[in-house]
Design a protein around this motif. Structure first.
Motif, PDB file in Angstrom:
ATOM      1  N   UNK A  24     -13.185  11.866  -2.269  1.00 53.33           N
ATOM      2  CA  UNK A  24     -14.050  12.886  -1.462  1.00 53.33           C
ATOM      3  C   UNK A  24     -12.442  11.991  -0.334  1.00 53.33           C
ATOM      4  N   UNK A  25     -11.647  11.944  -1.009  1.00 48.39           N
ATOM      5  CA  UNK A  25     -10.118  11.440   0.293  1.00 48.39           C
ATOM      6  C   UNK A  25      -8.871  12.434  -1.043  1.00 48.39           C
ATOM      7  N   UNK A  26      -9.479  12.698  -1.677  1.00 48.99           N
ATOM      8  CA  UNK A  26      -8.421  13.110  -2.449  1.00 48.99           C
ATOM      9  C   UNK A  26      -7.228  12.254  -2.187  1.00 48.99           C
ATOM     10  N   UNK A  27      -7.724  10.888  -2.505  1.00 53.54           N
ATOM     11  CA  UNK A  27      -6.186  10.381  -2.745  1.00 53.54           C
ATOM     12  C   UNK A  27      -6.258   9.309  -4.066  1.00 53.54           C
ATOM     13  N   UNK A  28      -5.540   8.709  -3.870  1.00 51.24           N
ATOM     14  CA  UNK A  28      -5.147   8.090  -5.022  1.00 51.24           C
ATOM     15  C   UNK A  28      -3.731   6.956  -4.175  1.00 51.24           C
ATOM     16  N   UNK A  29      -4.536   5.696  -3.476  1.00 48.37           N
ATOM     17  CA  UNK A  29      -3.039   5.039  -3.766  1.00 48.37           C
ATOM     18  C   UNK A  29      -3.302   3.656  -4.410  1.00 48.37           C
ATOM     19  N   UNK A  30      -1.656   3.279  -4.400  1.00 41.40           N
ATOM     20  CA  UNK A  30      -1.509   2.235  -5.105  1.00 41.40           C
ATOM     21  C   UNK A  30      -1.604   0.658  -3.889  1.00 41.40           C
TER      22      UNK A  30
ATOM     23  N   UNK B 106     -12.951   4.297 -14.876  1.00 39.91           N
ATOM     24  CA  UNK B 106     -13.424   3.821 -13.662  1.00 39.91           C
ATOM     25  C   UNK B 106     -12.577   4.787 -12.559  1.00 39.91           C
ATOM     26  N   UNK B 107     -12.998   4.562 -11.139  1.00 38.77           N
ATOM     27  CA  UNK B 107     -12.506   4.572 -10.438  1.00 38.77           C
ATOM     28  C   UNK B 107     -11.272   3.590  -9.768  1.00 38.77           C
ATOM     29  N   UNK B 108     -11.547   2.437  -9.971  1.00 38.91           N
ATOM     30  CA  UNK B 108     -10.448   1.530  -9.540  1.00 38.91           C
ATOM     31  C   UNK B 108     -10.297   0.800 -10.919  1.00 38.91           C
ATOM     32  N   UNK B 109      -8.402   1.154 -11.244  1.00 39.43           N
ATOM     33  CA  UNK B 109      -8.200   1.679 -12.304  1.00 39.43           C
ATOM     34  C   UNK B 109      -6.446   0.091 -11.677  1.00 39.43           C
ATOM     35  N   UNK B 110      -6.662  -0.575 -13.057  1.00 37.06           N
ATOM     36  CA  UNK B 110      -5.546  -1.395 -13.138  1.00 37.06           C
ATOM     37  C   UNK B 110      -4.501  -1.282 -13.909  1.00 37.06           C
ATOM     38  N   UNK B 111      -3.481  -1.663 -13.916  1.00 41.88           N
ATOM     39  CA  UNK B 111      -2.085  -1.756 -14.085  1.00 41.88           C
ATOM     40  C   UNK B 111      -0.818  -2.623 -14.694  1.00 41.88           C
ATOM     41  N   UNK B 112       0.115  -2.792 -14.882  1.00 44.88           N
ATOM     42  CA  UNK B 112       0.897  -2.804 -15.073  1.00 44.88           C
ATOM     43  C   UNK B 112       1.865  -3.743 -13.621  1.00 44.88           C
ATOM     44  N   UNK B 113       1.577  -5.283 -14.138  1.00 48.81           N
ATOM     45  CA  UNK B 113       2.586  -6.298 -12.769  1.00 48.81           C
ATOM     46  C   UNK B 113       1.770  -6.459 -11.585  1.00 48.81           C
ATOM     47  N   UNK B 114       0.282  -5.935 -11.909  1.00 50.12           N
ATOM     48  CA  UNK B 114      -0.676  -7.239 -10.970  1.00 50.12           C
ATOM     49  C   UNK B 114      -1.064  -5.313  -9.666  1.00 50.12           C
ATOM     50  N   UNK B 115      -0.470  -3.749 -10.191  1.00 49.70           N
ATOM     51  CA  UNK B 115      -1.226  -2.793  -9.364  1.00 49.70           C
ATOM     52  C   UNK B 115      -2.543  -2.127  -9.489  1.00 49.70           C
ATOM     53  N   UNK B 116      -3.021  -1.591  -9.245  1.00 39.91           N
ATOM     54  CA  UNK B 116      -3.984  -1.146  -8.954  1.00 39.91           C
ATOM     55  C   UNK B 116      -4.252  -0.165  -7.506  1.00 39.91           C
ATOM     56  N   UNK B 117      -4.708   1.082  -8.324  1.00 42.94           N
ATOM     57  CA  UNK B 117      -5.064   1.741  -7.788  1.00 42.94           C
ATOM     58  C   UNK B 117      -6.200   2.470  -8.066  1.00 42.94           C
ATOM     59  N   UNK B 118      -7.119   3.613  -6.624  1.00 38.57           N
ATOM     60  CA  UNK B 118      -8.200   3.462  -6.285  1.00 38.57           C
ATOM     61  C   UNK B 118      -8.246   4.803  -6.692  1.00 38.57           C
ATOM     62  N   UNK B 119      -9.451   5.489  -7.056  1.00 37.20           N
ATOM     63  CA  UNK B 119      -9.636   7.174  -7.316  1.00 37.20           C
ATOM     64  C   UNK B 119     -10.870   7.527  -6.134  1.00 37.20           C
ATOM     65  N   UNK B 120     -10.401   8.086  -4.980  1.00 36.50           N
ATOM     66  CA  UNK B 120     -11.758   8.463  -4.301  1.00 36.50           C
ATOM     67  C   UNK B 120     -11.738  10.327  -3.819  1.00 36.50           C
TER      68      UNK B 120
ATOM     69  N   UNK C  99       1.057  -1.024   0.266  1.00 42.90           N
ATOM     70  CA  UNK C  99      -0.192  -0.207  -0.132  1.00 42.90           C
ATOM     71  C   UNK C  99       0.614   1.002  -0.206  1.00 42.90           C
ATOM     72  N   UNK C 100       0.788   1.943  -0.711  1.00 42.14           N
ATOM     73  CA  UNK C 100       1.768   3.375  -1.125  1.00 42.14           C
ATOM     74  C   UNK C 100       0.770   4.721  -1.215  1.00 42.14           C
ATOM     75  N   UNK C 101       0.663   5.588  -0.123  1.00 38.20           N
ATOM     76  CA  UNK C 101      -0.346   6.502  -0.149  1.00 38.20           C
ATOM     77  C   UNK C 101       0.137   7.473  -1.014  1.00 38.20           C
ATOM     78  N   UNK C 102      -1.019   8.011  -1.250  1.00 35.78           N
ATOM     79  CA  UNK C 102      -1.092   9.199  -3.051  1.00 35.78           C
ATOM     80  C   UNK C 102      -1.749  10.289  -2.667  1.00 35.78           C
ATOM     81  N   UNK C 103      -1.901  11.514  -1.411  1.00 35.57           N
ATOM     82  CA  UNK C 103      -3.081  12.822  -1.890  1.00 35.57           C
ATOM     83  C   UNK C 103      -2.749  13.506  -2.789  1.00 35.57           C
ATOM     84  N   UNK C 104      -3.839  14.189  -3.607  1.00 32.64           N
ATOM     85  CA  UNK C 104      -3.593  15.431  -4.494  1.00 32.64           C
ATOM     86  C   UNK C 104      -4.302  16.498  -4.408  1.00 32.64           C
ATOM     87  N   UNK C 105      -3.778  17.183  -4.970  1.00 33.69           N
ATOM     88  CA  UNK C 105      -4.467  18.631  -5.089  1.00 33.69           C
ATOM     89  C   UNK C 105      -4.675  19.029  -5.529  1.00 33.69           C
TER      90      UNK C 105
END
Lengths: 114, 116
Positions: free
Chosen positions: B70-76, B54-68, B20-26
């Motif tokens: 309300x939380x201004x987050x995009x954690x991997x 889609x708010x749930x995004x799947x990427x390469x190598x089995x990673x995914x991230x969810x755009x939220x 779980x790698x965390x990212x918040x955006x502005x």
């Protein structure tokens, strides 16, 4: 597809010398970006081009830095005169149409100014 | 102006454990968000991107991230870490594409270490 090609991979130069970094973007890509990566400041955008025209150079640190893109397949980043604080890894990246597609980065040039 | 904040410059997980790698955006406009990975002595490679579909995004190598929004987050995340996942990971946000601002602003990066 050979990807984004940067040269040289490593450059060591003495303070005060001119340094030229080179980049060949992916064929057909119309955006080209120069980034600098350091431990202290992370990834910083220096300048970007669209169709060979500079669009935003607000990240260029000072007049010692200049960048050109004479044609769609070549760009240079020049530092004259170089200083030790310019030591960093310089990345070139390109994209097609819009950044929404994501950039393709080169392998970078590690510059050391002594 | 757009910015991202990555919480935790270093993260260590055991092989097979959840990553779980965390990212918040502005952002003043609906953002486009990206995760890139950088292996030693290499350039950055696109892992995945959110572009308002889609708010749930799947990427390469089995990673995914969810755009939220309300939380201004995009954690991997990745369910099960592999030794080959050891690298530095960068979150990035686009500029205001409505005004032709094509630049990406990157976070400071999170170095992921996998413990055997």
């Amino acid at each position: 597809d050979a990807g984004v090609i940067q040269s040289p991979r490593h450059e060591v130069t003495e303070m005060g010398q001119e340094v030229t970094l080179r980049c060949k973007p992916i064929s057909g890509h119309d955006y080209l970006f120069w980034y600098r990566q350091t431990m202290m400041r992370g990834l910083e955008l220096l300048i970007y081009f669209n169709n060979n025209v500079p669009i935003d150079d607000s990240g260029m640190p000072e007049d010692r830095f200049s960048a050109k893109m004479p044609n769609a397949s070549f760009s240079t980043l020049k530092i004259q005169p170089s200083e030790p604080r310019d030591s960093a890894v310089y990345f070139c990246a390109s994209s097609y149409g819009t950044a929404v597609r994501g950039y393709t980065f080169g392998s970078g040039t590690r510059l050391t100014v002594v | 102006a757009q910015s991202v904040t990555q919480l935790g410059s270093h993260v260590s997980v055991s092989e097979g454990a959840l990553v779980l790698l965390r990212c918040n955006y502005s952002s003043s406009v609906p953002p486009y968000l990206f995760w890139y990975v950088q292996y030693p002595n290499q350039g950055l490679q696109l892992l995945l991107k959110y572009t308002s579909a889609a708010t749930l995004v799947k990427g390469i190598n089995g990673f995914e991230a969810e755009f939220k929004k309300s939380e201004t987050s995009f954690h991997l995340t990745k369910p099960s870490a592999h030794m080959s996942d050891a690298a530095e990971y960068f979150c990035a946000v686009s500029g205001n594409l409505n005004f032709g601002n094509e630049k990406l602003t990157f976070g400071t990066g999170t170095r992921l270490t996998i413990i055997p």
